[in-house]
Design an enzyme around this catalytic site. Structure first.
Site, PDB file in Angstrom:
ATOM      1  N   THR A 200     -14.884  40.004 -27.764  1.00  0.00           N
ATOM      2  CA  THR A 200     -15.515  41.115 -28.490  1.00  0.00           C
ATOM      3  C   THR A 200     -16.918  40.696 -28.899  1.00  0.00           C
ATOM      4  O   THR A 200     -17.164  39.515 -29.127  1.00  0.00           O
ATOM      5  CB  THR A 200     -14.666  41.410 -29.745  1.00  0.00           C
ATOM      6  OG1 THR A 200     -13.426  41.955 -29.328  1.00  0.00           O
ATOM      7  CG2 THR A 200     -15.353  42.379 -30.694  1.00  0.00           C
ATOM      8  N   GLY A 230      -8.080  49.058 -32.226  1.00  0.00           N
ATOM      9  CA  GLY A 230      -8.139  47.842 -33.035  1.00  0.00           C
ATOM     10  C   GLY A 230      -9.055  48.017 -34.243  1.00  0.00           C
ATOM     11  O   GLY A 230      -9.358  49.135 -34.670  1.00  0.00           O
ATOM     12  N   ASP A 231      -9.495  46.892 -34.770  1.00  0.00           N
ATOM     13  CA  ASP A 231     -10.331  46.925 -35.984  1.00  0.00           C
ATOM     14  C   ASP A 231     -11.804  47.223 -35.694  1.00  0.00           C
ATOM     15  O   ASP A 231     -12.531  47.675 -36.572  1.00  0.00           O
ATOM     16  CB  ASP A 231     -10.248  45.569 -36.684  1.00  0.00           C
ATOM     17  CG  ASP A 231     -10.754  44.443 -35.779  1.00  0.00           C
ATOM     18  OD1 ASP A 231     -10.330  44.379 -34.601  1.00  0.00           O
ATOM     19  OD2 ASP A 231     -11.595  43.642 -36.229  1.00  0.00           O
ATOM     20  N   GLY A 254      -6.951  42.348 -34.207  1.00  0.00           N
ATOM     21  CA  GLY A 254      -7.362  43.546 -34.927  1.00  0.00           C
ATOM     22  C   GLY A 254      -6.378  44.084 -35.947  1.00  0.00           C
ATOM     23  O   GLY A 254      -6.773  44.588 -37.003  1.00  0.00           O
TER      24      GLY A 254
HETATM   25  N1  ASP Z   1     -10.722  42.660 -32.715  1.00  0.00           N
HETATM   26  C1  ASP Z   1     -10.526  43.122 -31.371  1.00  0.00           C
HETATM   27  C2  ASP Z   1      -9.338  44.049 -31.356  1.00  0.00           C
HETATM   28  O1  ASP Z   1      -8.353  43.768 -31.977  1.00  0.00           O
HETATM   29  C3  ASP Z   1     -10.289  42.008 -30.389  1.00  0.00           C
HETATM   30  C4  ASP Z   1     -11.181  40.795 -30.524  1.00  0.00           C
HETATM   31  O2  ASP Z   1     -12.023  40.752 -31.408  1.00  0.00           O
HETATM   32  O3  ASP Z   1     -11.041  39.851 -29.719  1.00  0.00           O
HETATM   33  O4  ASP Z   1      -9.398  45.034 -30.658  1.00  0.00           O
END
Ligand code: ASP
Length: 340
Positions: A200, A230-231, A254
């Site tokens: 990400t 996700g977050d 997330g």
């Molecule tokens: N936070 C991201 C999600 O959960 C994934 C990541 O940051 O690697 O979609």
């Protein structure tokens, strides 16, 4: 006399503005990132992308553009690189397609924009920015988000544009493990812990006016369920900015970052408990999240433009650029400083 006062006021404003620190900090994801996993060539390519993104963002700030432009400039470069799980190079869902999430937030007036589950928008961060600037809403999802970005004149692509061999292999490994073990979720997290559970991207910038902006963009998590969000596009979880405290972009598992409202929690500790950003982020990432098994990290800037990069994983692609320093790193013990 009146004219003299105006000239004096303008001069003072220029001096004050010039004194304000500009800075940008970025990440390209956190996870199990160890030296044995990357070839020299891959490592050099990732470092070069991070450096290019930092330089582009910083150049925008130096040219007097606002922090939104800097964040967008840095993130689009990372989205366009196949090295990261955002834009080109996004991970595959369980159904073997790509659904992308992004968000951006402006700390001066708490305006924000986000898109979730877009499939055809080439640069999701541009769509998030358009939601912030040109819609009355904060978050658009799925087909509506793609339609909005198309109507805004943003580049649209086939979903296969986001395909890469490396992400396909990651999908295949998870799929195989899931079938073999027949223990869906356990198998998935076993494999993901050692595979591509990172990538990400995010950026936080502070401009000459002291405005802090944070943005995040992602393909989510490998083998995620269709429709899973996700977050990263959730304001307060993966992204938050408030000129009174800090700007944060997060990366990691997330579901934990949403439940613990990580980005907002860090800024709230700074604002209400008068903690330094370093301390607040350390508490949330290394205590709160580590205790419950929430893997990941954050990057952030405080109101003085001081960068913070904290993670509870073995590595995080990361870097910052200030007037004094250009820093790019990958591993937990990476001390490398890249000359300007
Ligand atoms: N936070 C991201 C999600 O959960 C994934 C990541 O940051 O690697 O979609």
């Amino acid at each position: 006399m009146r004219l003299l006062c105006i000239v004096l006021f303008m001069l003072v404003s220029v001096v004050v503005a010039a004194d304000k620190p500009i800075a940008i900090v970025i990440h390209g994801g956190a996870g199990t990132i160890e030296r044995s996993q990357l070839s020299e060539q891959q490592e050099a390519s990732i470092r070069a992308d991070l450096k290019q993104a930092l330089n582009a963002g910083y150049a925008a700030l130096e040219a007097g553009q606002d922090a939104t432009d800097a964040v967008v400039a840095a993130i689009t470069i990372l989205e366009d690189s196949a090295n990261f799980n955002a834009g080109k190079g996004a991970v595959y869902t369980r159904e073997k397609s790509h659904e992308l999430d992004a968000s951006i937030m402006r700390g001066s007036d708490l305006q924000a924009g986000a898109v979730a589950g877009v499939k055809y928008t080439k640069n999701p961060i541009l769509a998030a920015q358009a939601v912030m600037l040109h819609s009355p809403h904060v978050m658009l999802s799925g087909r509506g988000a793609d339609a909005f970005s198309k109507a805004q004149g943003l580049s649209q692509v086939e979903n296969s544009y986001f395909d890469t061999e490396a992400r396909l292999q990651a999908w295949e490994k998870v799929d195989e493990a899931t079938r073999q073990k027949g223990r869906k979720e356990a198998a998935v997290s076993d494999v993901l812990d050692h595979e591509f559970k990172f990538g990400t991207v995010g950026a936080v910038a502070i401009d000459q006016n002291g405005q802090i902006v944070a943005g995040t963009s992602t393909g989510g998590m490998t083998y995620k369920a269709w429709g899973r969000i996700g977050d990263s596009p959730v304001i307060g979880a993966g992204t938050y900015a408030d000129d009174r405290s800090c700007g944060i972009s997060a990366t990691g598992h997330g579901e934990y970052f949403i439940r613990y409202a990580v980005a907002h929690d860090i800024c709230a500790r700074v604002l209400y408990q008068n903690k330094s950003l370093q301390q607040a982020a350390d508490e949330v990432i290394n205590q709160t999240l580590s205790t419950v098994g929430g893997d990941g990290g954050i990057i952030g800037l405080d109101t003085q433009g001081r960068p913070v990069m904290i993670f509870n994983t073995t590595g995080m692609y990361r870097g910052f650029k200030t007037a004094e320093e250009l820093y790019v790193a990958i591993y937990g013990d990476d001390k490398s400083v890249t000359s300007q």
